[in-house]
Structures are given as C-alpha cells and as structure tokens.
Design an enzyme around this catalytic site. Structure first.
Site, short mmCIF file in Angstrom:
data_model
loop_
_atom_site.label_atom_id
_atom_site.label_comp_id
_atom_site.label_asym_id
_atom_site.label_seq_id
_atom_site.Cartn_x
_atom_site.Cartn_y
_atom_site.Cartn_z
N CYS A 94 68.38 -9.44 8.55
CA CYS A 94 66.99 -10.16 8.92
C CYS A 94 66.84 -11.52 8.07
CB CYS A 94 65.90 -9.40 8.92
SG CYS A 94 64.41 -9.82 9.72
N HIS A 192 66.95 -3.29 10.75
CA HIS A 192 66.75 -2.67 9.47
C HIS A 192 66.90 -1.22 9.83
CE1 HIS A 192 64.65 -6.16 7.56
NE2 HIS A 192 63.92 -6.21 8.80
N1 GLN Z 1 60.56 -13.99 7.57
C1 GLN Z 1 61.53 -13.55 8.68
C2 GLN Z 1 60.95 -13.34 10.02
O1 GLN Z 1 59.50 -13.11 10.29
C3 GLN Z 1 62.18 -12.54 8.18
C4 GLN Z 1 61.28 -11.11 8.37
C5 GLN Z 1 62.39 -9.91 8.05
O2 GLN Z 1 63.33 -9.98 7.23
N2 GLN Z 1 62.15 -8.75 8.38
O3 GLN Z 1 61.57 -13.63 11.06
#
Ligand code: GLN
Length: 246
Positions: A94, A192
């Site tokens: 992510c 995740h």
């Molecule tokens: N901040 C990024 C987004 O919302 C990554 C979020 C995350 O790592 N879950 O796209």
C-alpha cells in the site's frame, strides 16, 4: 552450521497499519521452519542501513506517515533501486507500494515523488477503496487480503500486475482489474491482511529467492517436526483462502 538470512523491515514505526508487521513475523517463522536463521533488522528514518539485506518488507501508512518517511526513503533510493535491479526480493504494501512507484499525488493536491522502482503512478481521489480483496495470480493462485486506500494506481505499459481482481475488491484503481505490480523480484500490492499468513506461497517465494541469491540454492533444512508445522500452517491458510474466494 546455521545459515543466516537478513530480513529488513522498512519503516515499521510509520509504515505499519492493518497488521502489516505480521508479514515480518511470518517470514521470520517460516525461515526458522525451513531451517535458516532469520536476522530481522528494523530500519526507521535516520538508522544505519544493515550490513546485509536478503529480503526487504515494507508496510502501508497514512498519507501523513508517507510524508514522514519520504526524505529518508530518498536518501536510500539509489541503494533500494540497485538492490531491486540485482533481484533482491521485496514486498511493499500500500503506502510503500505507492512510494516505490513514480509519484503519489494526494487528494490535497500535494505531490510526493516516489523512488521509481515500479513503473506506476498514483492519484488520490475522494472515494476510498475499502474491503476484502480476492485476486488471481498466475504464479501464486488465489491471493486474499484486505485493501484500504484512496490512491488510484495506474501501471505504465508493460508493467506486470501482481494479480487480477475479478471477484471482490477494487485493486489498483477500481477500473482496469489489475492489482499490485511485479518488477523483477519486487512485489508491490494493496493487500493488507496481513498478506503473508494467509498466502504462504508468497512468503516462500520471498524466502526461496533470498536463500538462492545468498547461498546459490534453496534446501529444506528443517526437521520433520518443522515440515509438519509448515504443512499445518499451509492448511490453515488454504482454508482461509477457500472461504474468502468462495
Ligand atoms: N495513504 C495511502 C492511500 O490512502 C495509503 C494507505 C495505506 O497504506 N493503507 O492511498
């Protein structure tokens, strides 16, 4: 004689949400069960880079976490690019997946440049993509996890996705059914979960590649009891995948 494998956990202080550090625990445990000696190095901003890096694992983070680590990531960009070019296995989830790409334009209009290991760019939007994610990878079969991101990622032409989302979830952008990216032995993904407990084939790909690069070939060095434990863990994960993919 033990065979060490150096595992680098990238920015665990700021880039570790939805249990992404579970990926580090899985690599450590499965390395032991395969008969190798894991040496886990937590690398945060300002730390010395470990002497050896056989496999590198990074997690997700809020936009604020991404802003905190970006300067340090650029300090290490040349090193990370050359390790990726050399075939070091890496898993970036992510927020770090986005920063391993070319840039991330956040919803407030600010732009974070990425380190360009992966030919992809990300643009923030108002709608968050949240929920279970089921994808198919030619290499790993069904892969399951959970996504929560506002950034829409688009792969440059010719860049291979990690998997295709046909059943559940949005993936890279909710539009083209791609999820994640695969560049040499670097896997970038929105999964995740954490990812590796439920998808041990991905963990073993990272482990085998790390061992082969360091020792020339991969051998199962664990005891019969270790193999039985690996089989038990694999069966638990296969059950979770079956339920999620059905
Ligand atoms: N901040 C990024 C987004 O919302 C990554 C979020 C995350 O790592 N879950 O796209």
């Amino acid at each position: 004689m033990t065979k060490p494998i150096d595992v680098v956990s990238l920015y665990p202080k700021d880039m570790n949400i939805y249990g992404d550090s579970g990926n580090v625990l899985v690599v450590r445990r499965r390395l032991e069960l395969h008969g190798y000696e894991p040496r886990v190095h937590a690398y945060n901003q300002g730390d010395d880079w470990p002497e050896h890096a056989d496999v590198i694992l990074g997690g997700g983070g809020q936009d604020t976490g991404q802003k905190k680590i970006i300067d340090d990531l650029f300090r290490r960009a040349g090193l990370l690019r050359s390790l990726a070019d050399d075939g070091v296995p890496m898993l970036m989830i992510c927020g770090l997946y986005q920063l391993f790409g070319e840039y991330f334009e956040t919803i407030d209009g600010s732009r974070l440049d990425g380190i360009g290991v992966i030919g992809a760019y990300t643009v923030g939007q108002n709608v968050r993509m949240i929920g279970n994610l089921v994808e198919h990878s030619d290499e790993f079969g069904d892969v399951i996890g959970y996504e929560n991101h506002s950034g829409q990622t688009f792969l440059r032409e010719g860049v291979k996705p990690f998997g295709r989302v046909d059943r559940e979830g949005c993936g890279n952008n909710g539009e083209d059914h791609t999820e994640g990216a695969r560049v040499r032995n670097v896997i970038g993904t929105y999964m995740h979960g954490s990812l590796l407990p439920k998808n041990p084939a991905v963990a073993d790909f990272l482990i085998r590649t790390a061992v082969e690069r360091r020792y020339g070939s991969f051998e199962e060095l664990g005891s019969d009891a270790d193999r039985a434990e690996l089989a038990r863990l694999d069966a638990v994960a296969a059950n979770a995948r079956r339920v999620a993919a059905s």
